[in-house]
Scaffold this motif. Structure first.
Motif, PDB file in Angstrom:
ATOM      1  N   SER A  81      -2.432   8.925  -0.406  1.00  0.00           N
ATOM      2  CA  SER A  81      -3.155   9.138  -1.657  1.00  0.00           C
ATOM      3  C   SER A  81      -4.561   9.669  -1.400  1.00  0.00           C
ATOM      4  O   SER A  81      -5.056  10.538  -2.124  1.00  0.00           O
ATOM      5  CB  SER A  81      -3.218   7.840  -2.469  1.00  0.00           C
ATOM      6  OG  SER A  81      -3.846   6.799  -1.729  1.00  0.00           O
ATOM      7  N   GLY A  98       2.762  13.582   3.873  1.00  0.00           N
ATOM      8  CA  GLY A  98       2.810  12.171   4.230  1.00  0.00           C
ATOM      9  C   GLY A  98       3.815  11.804   5.301  1.00  0.00           C
ATOM     10  O   GLY A  98       3.877  10.653   5.730  1.00  0.00           O
ATOM     11  N   GLY A 141       0.486   4.348   2.570  1.00  0.00           N
ATOM     12  CA  GLY A 141       0.314   4.827   1.198  1.00  0.00           C
ATOM     13  C   GLY A 141      -1.134   5.146   0.862  1.00  0.00           C
ATOM     14  O   GLY A 141      -1.425   6.144   0.169  1.00  0.00           O
ATOM     15  N   THR A 142      -2.073   4.317   1.349  1.00  0.00           N
ATOM     16  CA  THR A 142      -3.485   4.571   1.069  1.00  0.00           C
ATOM     17  C   THR A 142      -3.966   5.862   1.719  1.00  0.00           C
ATOM     18  O   THR A 142      -4.822   6.562   1.179  1.00  0.00           O
ATOM     19  CB  THR A 142      -4.346   3.396   1.579  1.00  0.00           C
ATOM     20  OG1 THR A 142      -4.044   3.141   2.964  1.00  0.00           O
ATOM     21  CG2 THR A 142      -4.079   2.133   0.768  1.00  0.00           C
ATOM     22  N   ARG A 148      10.989   8.338   0.555  1.00  0.00           N
ATOM     23  CA  ARG A 148      11.333   8.761  -0.790  1.00  0.00           C
ATOM     24  C   ARG A 148      11.843  10.191  -0.783  1.00  0.00           C
ATOM     25  O   ARG A 148      11.169  11.095  -0.306  1.00  0.00           O
ATOM     26  CB  ARG A 148      10.110   8.645  -1.705  1.00  0.00           C
ATOM     27  CG  ARG A 148       9.702   7.200  -1.969  1.00  0.00           C
ATOM     28  CD  ARG A 148       8.398   7.129  -2.708  1.00  0.00           C
ATOM     29  NE  ARG A 148       7.321   7.677  -1.905  1.00  0.00           N
ATOM     30  CZ  ARG A 148       6.043   7.703  -2.307  1.00  0.00           C
ATOM     31  NH1 ARG A 148       5.718   7.241  -3.492  1.00  0.00           N
ATOM     32  NH2 ARG A 148       5.096   8.205  -1.534  1.00  0.00           N
TER      33      ARG A 148
END
Length: 326
Positions: A220, A194, A216-217, A126
């Motif tokens: 976060s 990340g 992703g986990t 992203r």
């Protein structure tokens, strides 16, 4: 704990080296005089003695750059998230992991940017305000660095400037390799927001995984300040991993450090142990049955003999005898 000790190893070397430098007197006089040429020659010598140091800059008491290692640009103010001014104000050495902004990277020159700003594949990544697009590749415009700032006092112990050193972590496999050098089978990763910026992990093609995205986990969880332990599938392989946040001197979470071991390496000894336990159990069972048989035979054989002799005696064989042993 061992991984963090290895992570800070170079920072501690920078702290010790610059503590000795400012105690010599020469650097103090040279900073006070503002002799750019002499200071430039000095930091070049420091670089030769400490090749892992990527950024060396000398500033005055207001944080204005007198000279820097990688370019001749000077006069700008070096802040690094307020770490420089903090060291000068408190008159204390400061060591912290910080994000070096694009503006600071530009003052170090194009060659420095090419070396310390990594490129990663766009698919699945992203974009954000800190990245730019070049064809099908996305380029990160910041860098993570372990920074040491050492105040420089004059003869009367008044602070007249500071020495800023930084070990850039982007694309630097040395730090990750060093962390697992004495721990075969382990993998280490340093991530910024990340994105893996330095890692010993490889993808399914055997290529270094720098520039790939954490799960992703994990992202976060780390952003929430959590220390994570568990199993994760990373780049198609199952790992047992531990993730911890990297925090700057203001307490902001700016990245993560993780150490992982392939699940297969953990399970292999377990399978071996289970086989060994099974074998030992089987041997124990065979030994137990054999012992029981021998014991039973030794007990029942005399009884059988006595029964046979008793029958013979009852049948009229007066010579039948049962021998006994004391």
């Amino acid at each position: 704990r061992i991984a963090w000790d290895e992570y800070y190893e170079r920072g501690n070397q920078m702290k010790l080296g610059m503590s000795q430098a400012v105690s010599s007197g020469y650097i103090n006089h040279t900073v006070k005089s503002g002799n750019k040429k002499a200071l430039k020659e000095l930091i070049i010598k420091w670089k030769k003695a400490r090749p892992h140091v990527d950024l060396i800059t000398i500033v005055d008491k207001d944080g204005h750059v007198i000279t820097r290692l990688n370019s001749d640009f000077s006069g700008d103010t070096l802040e690094i998230n307020g770490l420089v001014s903090r060291a000068i104000k408190l008159n204390e050495q400061q060591m912290s992991t910080e994000i070096i902004p694009e503006e600071t990277l530009k003052t170090e020159g194009e060659e420095f940017i090419r070396k310390h700003v990594f490129v990663y594949k766009a698919p699945g990544m992203r974009g954000n305000k800190h990245t730019s697009q070049t064809n099908d590749m996305e380029i990160e415009k910041r860098a993570l660095a372990l920074v040491v700032v050492t105040p420089v006092p004059d003869e009367e112990r008044n602070i007249i400037g500071a020495i800023v050193m930084a070990d850039m972590l982007n694309n630097d496999t040395y730090t990750a390799d060093y962390m697992v050098n004495n721990m075969p089978g382990l993998a280490a990763t340093i991530a910024m927001d990340g994105i893996r910026i330095a890692t010993t992990l490889t993808d399914d093609k055997g290529q270094n995984a720098t520039g790939t995205l954490l799960a992703g986990t994990v992202i976060s969880g780390v952003k929430a300040g959590k220390v994570l332990h568990g199993e994760w599938n990373m780049l198609g392989k199952d790992y047992i991993s531990a993730f911890e946040p990297i925090i700057n001197h203001k307490g902001d979470i700016i990245g993560s450090l993780d150490v992982s071991i392939p699940k297969s390496l953990v399970l292999a000894p377990q399978r071996k142990n289970r086989m060994l336990i099974g074998l030992m159990t089987a041997l124990g069972l065979v030994f137990g049955l054999t012992s029981a048989f021998i014991l039973t035979y030794r007990v029942t054989r005399p009884l059988k003999h006595m029964k046979e002799q008793a029958r013979a005696f009852a049948g009229g064989d007066l010579n039948a005898r049962v021998e006994t042993k004391a």
